[in-house]
Write a protein that holds these residues in place. Sequence first.
Motif, PDB file in Angstrom:
ATOM      1  N   TYR A  49      48.209  -7.092  49.862  1.00  0.00           N
ATOM      2  CA  TYR A  49      48.020  -5.669  50.090  1.00  0.00           C
ATOM      3  C   TYR A  49      47.079  -5.460  51.274  1.00  0.00           C
ATOM      4  O   TYR A  49      46.022  -6.081  51.352  1.00  0.00           O
ATOM      5  CB  TYR A  49      47.440  -5.016  48.832  1.00  0.00           C
ATOM      6  N   LEU A  50      47.497  -4.608  52.207  1.00  0.00           N
ATOM      7  CA  LEU A  50      46.649  -4.271  53.359  1.00  0.00           C
ATOM      8  C   LEU A  50      46.685  -2.775  53.603  1.00  0.00           C
ATOM      9  O   LEU A  50      47.673  -2.107  53.307  1.00  0.00           O
ATOM     10  CB  LEU A  50      47.136  -4.971  54.629  1.00  0.00           C
ATOM     11  N   MET A  51      45.601  -2.285  54.161  1.00  0.00           N
ATOM     12  CA  MET A  51      45.589  -0.888  54.590  1.00  0.00           C
ATOM     13  C   MET A  51      45.621  -0.864  56.107  1.00  0.00           C
ATOM     14  O   MET A  51      45.187  -1.824  56.751  1.00  0.00           O
ATOM     15  CB  MET A  51      44.317  -0.208  54.107  1.00  0.00           C
ATOM     16  N   PHE A  52      46.136   0.212  56.670  1.00  0.00           N
ATOM     17  CA  PHE A  52      45.996   0.366  58.116  1.00  0.00           C
ATOM     18  C   PHE A  52      45.430   1.738  58.422  1.00  0.00           C
ATOM     19  O   PHE A  52      45.585   2.679  57.654  1.00  0.00           O
ATOM     20  CB  PHE A  52      47.310   0.083  58.863  1.00  0.00           C
ATOM     21  N   TYR A  53      44.710   1.788  59.542  1.00  0.00           N
ATOM     22  CA  TYR A  53      43.988   3.002  59.899  1.00  0.00           C
ATOM     23  C   TYR A  53      44.350   3.398  61.320  1.00  0.00           C
ATOM     24  O   TYR A  53      44.446   2.544  62.185  1.00  0.00           O
ATOM     25  CB  TYR A  53      42.480   2.759  59.876  1.00  0.00           C
ATOM     26  N   GLY A  54      44.491   4.672  61.546  1.00  0.00           N
ATOM     27  CA  GLY A  54      44.793   5.150  62.888  1.00  0.00           C
ATOM     28  C   GLY A  54      45.812   6.255  62.803  1.00  0.00           C
ATOM     29  O   GLY A  54      45.822   7.033  61.862  1.00  0.00           O
ATOM     30  N   SER A  55      46.697   6.296  63.790  1.00  0.00           N
ATOM     31  CA  SER A  55      47.756   7.309  63.784  1.00  0.00           C
ATOM     32  C   SER A  55      49.103   6.627  63.725  1.00  0.00           C
ATOM     33  O   SER A  55      49.594   6.200  64.738  1.00  0.00           O
ATOM     34  CB  SER A  55      47.675   8.151  65.057  1.00  0.00           C
ATOM     35  N   PRO A  56      49.720   6.509  62.584  1.00  0.00           N
ATOM     36  CA  PRO A  56      49.248   6.954  61.274  1.00  0.00           C
ATOM     37  C   PRO A  56      48.424   5.883  60.566  1.00  0.00           C
ATOM     38  O   PRO A  56      48.420   4.735  60.970  1.00  0.00           O
ATOM     39  CB  PRO A  56      50.571   7.148  60.520  1.00  0.00           C
ATOM     40  N   SER A  57      47.754   6.308  59.463  1.00  0.00           N
ATOM     41  CA  SER A  57      47.169   5.318  58.561  1.00  0.00           C
ATOM     42  C   SER A  57      48.115   5.158  57.378  1.00  0.00           C
ATOM     43  O   SER A  57      49.100   5.880  57.277  1.00  0.00           O
ATOM     44  CB  SER A  57      45.779   5.744  58.117  1.00  0.00           C
ATOM     45  N   GLY A  58      47.809   4.233  56.508  1.00  0.00           N
ATOM     46  CA  GLY A  58      48.684   4.036  55.367  1.00  0.00           C
ATOM     47  C   GLY A  58      48.425   2.728  54.639  1.00  0.00           C
ATOM     48  O   GLY A  58      47.384   2.104  54.823  1.00  0.00           O
ATOM     49  N   HIS A  59      49.384   2.355  53.798  1.00  0.00           N
ATOM     50  CA  HIS A  59      49.263   1.164  52.963  1.00  0.00           C
ATOM     51  C   HIS A  59      50.482   0.273  53.158  1.00  0.00           C
ATOM     52  O   HIS A  59      51.582   0.769  53.374  1.00  0.00           O
ATOM     53  CB  HIS A  59      49.210   1.536  51.486  1.00  0.00           C
ATOM     54  N   LEU A  60      50.271  -1.015  53.059  1.00  0.00           N
ATOM     55  CA  LEU A  60      51.377  -1.955  53.171  1.00  0.00           C
ATOM     56  C   LEU A  60      51.273  -2.998  52.061  1.00  0.00           C
ATOM     57  O   LEU A  60      50.195  -3.528  51.809  1.00  0.00           O
ATOM     58  CB  LEU A  60      51.337  -2.622  54.548  1.00  0.00           C
ATOM     59  N   GLY A  63      54.553  -3.194  66.251  1.00  0.00           N
ATOM     60  CA  GLY A  63      55.828  -2.592  66.634  1.00  0.00           C
ATOM     61  C   GLY A  63      55.755  -1.069  66.591  1.00  0.00           C
ATOM     62  O   GLY A  63      56.212  -0.374  67.504  1.00  0.00           O
ATOM     63  N   TRP A  64      55.135  -0.559  65.563  1.00  0.00           N
ATOM     64  CA  TRP A  64      54.965   0.898  65.420  1.00  0.00           C
ATOM     65  C   TRP A  64      54.118   1.457  66.546  1.00  0.00           C
ATOM     66  O   TRP A  64      54.489   2.442  67.181  1.00  0.00           O
ATOM     67  CB  TRP A  64      54.252   1.218  64.107  1.00  0.00           C
ATOM     68  N   ALA A  65      52.974   0.816  66.750  1.00  0.00           N
ATOM     69  CA  ALA A  65      52.022   1.317  67.739  1.00  0.00           C
ATOM     70  C   ALA A  65      52.679   1.366  69.112  1.00  0.00           C
ATOM     71  O   ALA A  65      52.412   2.252  69.916  1.00  0.00           O
ATOM     72  CB  ALA A  65      50.775   0.432  67.762  1.00  0.00           C
ATOM     73  N   ASN A  66      53.569   0.411  69.329  1.00  0.00           N
ATOM     74  CA  ASN A  66      54.253   0.339  70.607  1.00  0.00           C
ATOM     75  C   ASN A  66      55.213   1.514  70.802  1.00  0.00           C
ATOM     76  O   ASN A  66      55.287   2.104  71.877  1.00  0.00           O
ATOM     77  CB  ASN A  66      55.010  -0.982  70.667  1.00  0.00           C
ATOM     78  N   VAL A  67      55.935   1.860  69.740  1.00  0.00           N
ATOM     79  CA  VAL A  67      56.863   2.993  69.813  1.00  0.00           C
ATOM     80  C   VAL A  67      56.091   4.307  69.880  1.00  0.00           C
ATOM     81  O   VAL A  67      56.443   5.221  70.623  1.00  0.00           O
ATOM     82  CB  VAL A  67      57.827   2.997  68.598  1.00  0.00           C
ATOM     83  N   LEU A  68      55.025   4.391  69.098  1.00  0.00           N
ATOM     84  CA  LEU A  68      54.286   5.649  68.981  1.00  0.00           C
ATOM     85  C   LEU A  68      53.210   5.803  70.056  1.00  0.00           C
ATOM     86  O   LEU A  68      52.625   6.873  70.182  1.00  0.00           O
ATOM     87  CB  LEU A  68      53.626   5.752  67.600  1.00  0.00           C
ATOM     88  N   LYS A  69      52.951   4.714  70.781  1.00  0.00           N
ATOM     89  CA  LYS A  69      51.888   4.721  71.801  1.00  0.00           C
ATOM     90  C   LYS A  69      50.542   5.142  71.193  1.00  0.00           C
ATOM     91  O   LYS A  69      49.834   5.985  71.727  1.00  0.00           O
ATOM     92  CB  LYS A  69      52.234   5.672  72.966  1.00  0.00           C
ATOM     93  N   THR A  70      50.259   4.576  70.048  1.00  0.00           N
ATOM     94  CA  THR A  70      48.963   4.874  69.419  1.00  0.00           C
ATOM     95  C   THR A  70      48.252   3.579  69.078  1.00  0.00           C
ATOM     96  O   THR A  70      48.796   2.496  69.261  1.00  0.00           O
ATOM     97  CB  THR A  70      49.116   5.659  68.104  1.00  0.00           C
ATOM     98  N   GLU A  71      47.053   3.726  68.552  1.00  0.00           N
ATOM     99  CA  GLU A  71      46.306   2.565  68.093  1.00  0.00           C
ATOM    100  C   GLU A  71      46.250   2.573  66.585  1.00  0.00           C
ATOM    101  O   GLU A  71      45.982   3.598  65.975  1.00  0.00           O
ATOM    102  CB  GLU A  71      44.870   2.643  68.608  1.00  0.00           C
ATOM    103  N   ILE A  72      46.507   1.419  66.003  1.00  0.00           N
ATOM    104  CA  ILE A  72      46.428   1.297  64.550  1.00  0.00           C
ATOM    105  C   ILE A  72      45.686   0.000  64.225  1.00  0.00           C
ATOM    106  O   ILE A  72      46.029  -1.055  64.746  1.00  0.00           O
ATOM    107  CB  ILE A  72      47.842   1.260  63.920  1.00  0.00           C
ATOM    108  N   ASP A  73      44.658   0.102  63.391  1.00  0.00           N
ATOM    109  CA  ASP A  73      43.914  -1.090  62.965  1.00  0.00           C
ATOM    110  C   ASP A  73      44.325  -1.478  61.561  1.00  0.00           C
ATOM    111  O   ASP A  73      44.743  -0.626  60.778  1.00  0.00           O
ATOM    112  CB  ASP A  73      42.409  -0.799  62.938  1.00  0.00           C
ATOM    113  N   ILE A  74      44.173  -2.763  61.222  1.00  0.00           N
ATOM    114  CA  ILE A  74      44.499  -3.165  59.858  1.00  0.00           C
ATOM    115  C   ILE A  74      43.283  -3.757  59.147  1.00  0.00           C
ATOM    116  O   ILE A  74      42.356  -4.250  59.785  1.00  0.00           O
ATOM    117  CB  ILE A  74      45.683  -4.162  59.801  1.00  0.00           C
ATOM    118  N   SER A  75      43.331  -3.687  57.818  1.00  0.00           N
ATOM    119  CA  SER A  75      42.229  -4.212  57.003  1.00  0.00           C
ATOM    120  C   SER A  75      42.431  -5.707  56.773  1.00  0.00           C
ATOM    121  O   SER A  75      43.451  -6.266  57.157  1.00  0.00           O
ATOM    122  CB  SER A  75      42.209  -3.506  55.647  1.00  0.00           C
ATOM    123  N   THR A  76      41.472  -6.332  56.105  1.00  0.00           N
ATOM    124  CA  THR A  76      41.695  -7.706  55.656  1.00  0.00           C
ATOM    125  C   THR A  76      42.650  -7.669  54.460  1.00  0.00           C
ATOM    126  O   THR A  76      42.679  -6.689  53.725  1.00  0.00           O
ATOM    127  CB  THR A  76      40.375  -8.382  55.223  1.00  0.00           C
TER     128      THR A  76
END
Lengths: 121, 197, 157
Positions: free
Chosen positions: B62-73, B124-137
């Motif tokens: 389980y990981l979380m991601f933060y940015g535009s968008p944030s969410g759960h994976l 891949g998402w960040a590339n399409v959306l041209k945004t920054e997204i960080d991920i958790s441990t």
Amino acid sequence: MANILIVDDSQFMRKLLRRILEGQSGYTIVGEAENGVEAVQMFKELKPDVVMMDIVMPIKDGISATAEIKQVNPKAKVVMCTSVGQEEKMKQAIKAGADGYITKPFQGPKVIEALQGVLRL
Amino acid sequence: MKIDLHKLAKMNEMAKEGANRVAENLSAMLGMDVQMKVTKIDFVTLSDIPEEIGDSEIIGAYLMFYGSPSGHLMIMFPVTSAKKIANLLLAGIGENGDGGQFSELDMSAIAEIGNIITSSFIDGWANVLKTEIDISTPQVIHDIGSAVVDPVIVELAKEHDHAFVFNSSIIAQDKDITCQIYVFPDMNKLVEVLEKV
Amino acid sequence: MGERVRVKMAEYRVCNSGGVLVTTVGSCVAIGLVDPESGVGGLAHIMLPEAKGKSDGAGKYADTAIPAMLREMEARKARKERIIAKIAGGARMFNFNSNRADSVGDRNVEAVKRILRKYGIRIAGEDVGENHGRTVEFYTSDGKMVVKRANKVIKEL
């Protein structure tokens, strides 16, 4: 002989780096840290030639730890180890003073190349 | 909330781009051909997901991601696939897997797979959306499938009863390795970002 | 033995035909209520402590599921003073935020206990907290609750 400090919260990644470095002559692993706080502490104690630094870690991330290490010794050499697609983090890491970087998944030759690169600095 | 054809097309592009990068990086990591089956994008009732996953034992990362968008994976491996993947990775560092049990090192190797899958997908998402997204441990657990996903569903259900889910599966054919990936982006943020693209 | 009925997340079921109600919980809580004398029982699978005015399904929240289930049970000839509860779940599966002392699992258990107390329902058995999932079978004929873990440990409440 270059002394290396490995910093990664993942036991598997630490072992993988150890495996890659031990397969080469010229590198000694002097310590392994699991987070940024341990990394700074061990850097002060062990004075390694190069720190291999993961970015995303609990307690303290690799970017803050790099900045602190650079404060302790501006000549410290830090190679950032990170996952693909963390370009923004990488920029921050370079701002914090990182000297080189490698991206996961790691490939042996790339790791050695990056190490040789910073050792020549 | 408005989801028009343009946004759907963009979401498809995100999914495809994400899947390609996962396949590429996993193939490199495992040293074998890995395919990622094209992602299905669904608008689902959250409480249906645990039923869909069922009660068999899984290893979940389980990981979380933060940015535009944030969410759960959430990545879910059937136990046998998780064991095979761990053995493969451990062999790469000269270690032997421990029979049927999962050692700490096995779990750490699976966490790393979770890390690579998530960072590749999100890249891949960040590339399409041209945004920054960080991920958790990553956090890895071995438990009943529907119970593993339960806290994520609960977290999402605080806001909505429905969610977008990007659902994909990975197959490494020569080794019988499969896994299911569920990505839950924050709906409002995703729509907001899609509007800007 | 009565029929097995699966209770989905955010649902509750009531039965008076000796059925076995089944669900699986992580941080959610399974609440079994039974009036052993009339053989009326129910099982809820709540996700969150309080509805806070939301009306997206009574079964989703502890403070709406419990009264709704009690009403349905009483409509089927259960008597509130005879009803007892058994609860399971409320685990902390992951650390969402290591700074936060309590997890949603802890808050769910706390809310369920508080609301049961408010309605004067005694908790006759519980298996809550920790960090693992649970499959729950609730036997409405006698109120037995069987809780299983992935590691095959079985508890009978």
